[in-house]
Scaffold this motif. Structure first.
Motif, PDB file in Angstrom:
ATOM      1  N   ASP A 212      29.476  32.571   3.353  1.00  0.00           N
ATOM      2  CA  ASP A 212      28.153  33.132   3.609  1.00  0.00           C
ATOM      3  C   ASP A 212      27.662  33.918   2.398  1.00  0.00           C
ATOM      4  N   GLY A 213      26.623  33.385   1.746  1.00  0.00           N
ATOM      5  CA  GLY A 213      26.018  34.083   0.632  1.00  0.00           C
ATOM      6  C   GLY A 213      26.748  33.942  -0.691  1.00  0.00           C
ATOM      7  N   LYS A 214      27.731  33.081  -0.769  1.00  0.00           N
ATOM      8  CA  LYS A 214      28.506  32.905  -1.989  1.00  0.00           C
ATOM      9  C   LYS A 214      28.192  31.570  -2.650  1.00  0.00           C
ATOM     10  N   GLY A 215      26.930  31.270  -2.859  1.00  0.00           N
ATOM     11  CA  GLY A 215      26.539  30.011  -3.483  1.00  0.00           C
ATOM     12  C   GLY A 215      26.430  28.858  -2.509  1.00  0.00           C
ATOM     13  N   THR A 216      26.623  29.120  -1.240  1.00  0.00           N
ATOM     14  CA  THR A 216      26.504  28.089  -0.217  1.00  0.00           C
ATOM     15  C   THR A 216      25.091  28.116   0.344  1.00  0.00           C
ATOM     16  N   GLU A 217      24.443  26.958   0.300  1.00  0.00           N
ATOM     17  CA  GLU A 217      23.074  26.850   0.804  1.00  0.00           C
ATOM     18  C   GLU A 217      23.023  26.409   2.261  1.00  0.00           C
ATOM     19  N   PHE A 218      24.053  25.704   2.695  1.00  0.00           N
ATOM     20  CA  PHE A 218      24.039  25.120   4.033  1.00  0.00           C
ATOM     21  C   PHE A 218      25.473  24.960   4.514  1.00  0.00           C
ATOM     22  N   LEU A 219      25.659  24.962   5.826  1.00  0.00           N
ATOM     23  CA  LEU A 219      26.983  24.856   6.424  1.00  0.00           C
ATOM     24  C   LEU A 219      26.972  23.790   7.511  1.00  0.00           C
ATOM     25  N   LEU A 220      27.969  22.918   7.485  1.00  0.00           N
ATOM     26  CA  LEU A 220      28.236  22.014   8.603  1.00  0.00           C
ATOM     27  C   LEU A 220      29.503  22.548   9.254  1.00  0.00           C
ATOM     28  N   LEU A 221      29.455  22.791  10.544  1.00  0.00           N
ATOM     29  CA  LEU A 221      30.535  23.488  11.236  1.00  0.00           C
ATOM     30  C   LEU A 221      30.981  22.719  12.457  1.00  0.00           C
ATOM     31  N   ASP A 222      32.274  22.399  12.511  1.00  0.00           N
ATOM     32  CA  ASP A 222      32.877  21.819  13.710  1.00  0.00           C
ATOM     33  C   ASP A 222      33.867  22.835  14.248  1.00  0.00           C
ATOM     34  N   PRO A 223      33.455  23.662  15.228  1.00  0.00           N
ATOM     35  CA  PRO A 223      34.340  24.711  15.721  1.00  0.00           C
ATOM     36  C   PRO A 223      35.433  24.211  16.654  1.00  0.00           C
ATOM     37  N   GLY A 224      35.367  22.947  17.052  1.00  0.00           N
ATOM     38  CA  GLY A 224      36.368  22.428  17.981  1.00  0.00           C
ATOM     39  C   GLY A 224      36.206  23.050  19.359  1.00  0.00           C
ATOM     40  N   ALA A 225      37.192  22.861  20.177  1.00  0.00           N
ATOM     41  CA  ALA A 225      37.137  23.354  21.554  1.00  0.00           C
ATOM     42  C   ALA A 225      37.636  24.781  21.674  1.00  0.00           C
TER      43      ALA A 225
ATOM     44  N   PRO B 155      21.599  28.638   6.941  1.00  0.00           N
ATOM     45  CA  PRO B 155      21.406  27.665   8.020  1.00  0.00           C
ATOM     46  C   PRO B 155      22.656  26.801   8.190  1.00  0.00           C
ATOM     47  N   TYR B 156      22.891  26.398   9.428  1.00  0.00           N
ATOM     48  CA  TYR B 156      24.030  25.529   9.683  1.00  0.00           C
ATOM     49  C   TYR B 156      23.734  24.564  10.815  1.00  0.00           C
ATOM     50  N   ILE B 157      24.496  23.485  10.795  1.00  0.00           N
ATOM     51  CA  ILE B 157      24.452  22.495  11.867  1.00  0.00           C
ATOM     52  C   ILE B 157      25.832  22.437  12.468  1.00  0.00           C
ATOM     53  N   GLU B 158      25.881  22.514  13.765  1.00  0.00           N
ATOM     54  CA  GLU B 158      27.153  22.425  14.466  1.00  0.00           C
ATOM     55  C   GLU B 158      27.428  20.952  14.762  1.00  0.00           C
TER      56      GLU B 158
ATOM     57  N   ASP C 135      20.667  22.866  14.275  1.00  0.00           N
ATOM     58  CA  ASP C 135      20.788  21.729  15.182  1.00  0.00           C
ATOM     59  C   ASP C 135      22.243  21.582  15.615  1.00  0.00           C
ATOM     60  N   VAL C 136      22.457  20.688  16.578  1.00  0.00           N
ATOM     61  CA  VAL C 136      23.795  20.305  17.021  1.00  0.00           C
ATOM     62  C   VAL C 136      23.858  18.784  16.996  1.00  0.00           C
TER      63      VAL C 136
ATOM     64  N   GLY D  11      29.200  11.660  12.669  1.00  0.00           N
ATOM     65  CA  GLY D  11      28.314  12.785  12.960  1.00  0.00           C
ATOM     66  C   GLY D  11      28.136  13.705  11.761  1.00  0.00           C
ATOM     67  N   TYR D  12      29.175  13.798  10.925  1.00  0.00           N
ATOM     68  CA  TYR D  12      29.067  14.613   9.713  1.00  0.00           C
ATOM     69  C   TYR D  12      28.040  14.021   8.753  1.00  0.00           C
ATOM     70  N   LEU D  13      27.986  12.692   8.671  1.00  0.00           N
ATOM     71  CA  LEU D  13      27.007  12.040   7.799  1.00  0.00           C
ATOM     72  C   LEU D  13      25.585  12.276   8.307  1.00  0.00           C
ATOM     73  N   LEU D  14      25.397  12.184   9.615  1.00  0.00           N
ATOM     74  CA  LEU D  14      24.092  12.478  10.197  1.00  0.00           C
ATOM     75  C   LEU D  14      23.717  13.937   9.951  1.00  0.00           C
ATOM     76  N   ALA D  15      24.667  14.845  10.169  1.00  0.00           N
ATOM     77  CA  ALA D  15      24.404  16.267   9.942  1.00  0.00           C
ATOM     78  C   ALA D  15      24.059  16.539   8.479  1.00  0.00           C
ATOM     79  N   LEU D  16      24.754  15.868   7.555  1.00  0.00           N
ATOM     80  CA  LEU D  16      24.448  16.046   6.138  1.00  0.00           C
ATOM     81  C   LEU D  16      23.039  15.556   5.821  1.00  0.00           C
ATOM     82  N   SER D  17      22.629  14.448   6.414  1.00  0.00           N
ATOM     83  CA  SER D  17      21.266  13.950   6.204  1.00  0.00           C
ATOM     84  C   SER D  17      20.242  14.969   6.673  1.00  0.00           C
ATOM     85  N   ILE D  18      20.475  15.583   7.812  1.00  0.00           N
ATOM     86  CA  ILE D  18      19.569  16.611   8.332  1.00  0.00           C
ATOM     87  C   ILE D  18      19.565  17.814   7.395  1.00  0.00           C
ATOM     88  N   ALA D  19      20.749  18.219   6.937  1.00  0.00           N
ATOM     89  CA  ALA D  19      20.848  19.376   6.037  1.00  0.00           C
ATOM     90  C   ALA D  19      20.104  19.120   4.734  1.00  0.00           C
TER      91      ALA D  19
END
Length: 141
Positions: A56-69, A85-88, A107-108, A116-124
């Motif tokens: 967070d705030g260290k040169g990262t513009e966007f986050l894709l996050l899979d928190p699992g169960a 901003p991030y996409i779960e 988004d989720v 799903g990671y490729l779709l999330a990256l396209s959105i990001a």
């Protein structure tokens, strides 16, 4: 790094739980848009919370996050503090768990497996204004 990808360990093999070919596609798409990715697999919620604080705030513009169960209150609190901003992403069955909620969640993406990671990256990338550079994919955001 400009796009961080944090994944919970789901017993998957590959690079931090993602198949090598998916990581290769992610890196290629990001590169075409002038961005880089960093993929990190987290063993547990505590490690994911620590990773969130580091990106967070260290040169990262966007986050894709899979928190699992295993998402819990500590992860929810950390997501409330995330300023980027991030996409779960839920690569597995969405009905297995509810999405986390954070102020900057865009988004989720759920139920598409590793793709799903490729779709999330396209959105990001579209959110970052880079969609024109990225394989002519337009996701309508």
């Amino acid at each position: 790094m400009s796009i961080a990808i944090l994944t919970a360990q789901h017993g998957r093999s590959g690079i931090n739980g993602l198949p090598r070919e998916v990581v290769s596609q992610l890196a290629g798409r990001a590169s075409q848009a002038g961005r880089t990715i960093a993929v990190r697999g987290c063993r547990d919620v505590a490690e994911m919370v620590e990773c969130l604080r580091r990106v967070d705030g260290k040169g990262t513009e966007f986050l894709l996050l899979d928190p699992g169960a295993r998402a819990d209150d500590a992860l929810g609190a950390a997501l409330e503090e995330v300023r980027i901003p991030y996409i779960e992403v839920h690569a597995d069955d969405v009905r297995a768990h509810a999405p986390s909620i954070g102020r900057h969640r865009l988004d989720v993406v759920d139920g598409y497996g590793a793709q799903g990671y490729l779709l999330a990256l396209s959105i990001a990338l579209e959110h970052l204004g880079c969609a024109e550079c990225e394989n002519d994919v337009h996701v309508g955001t």
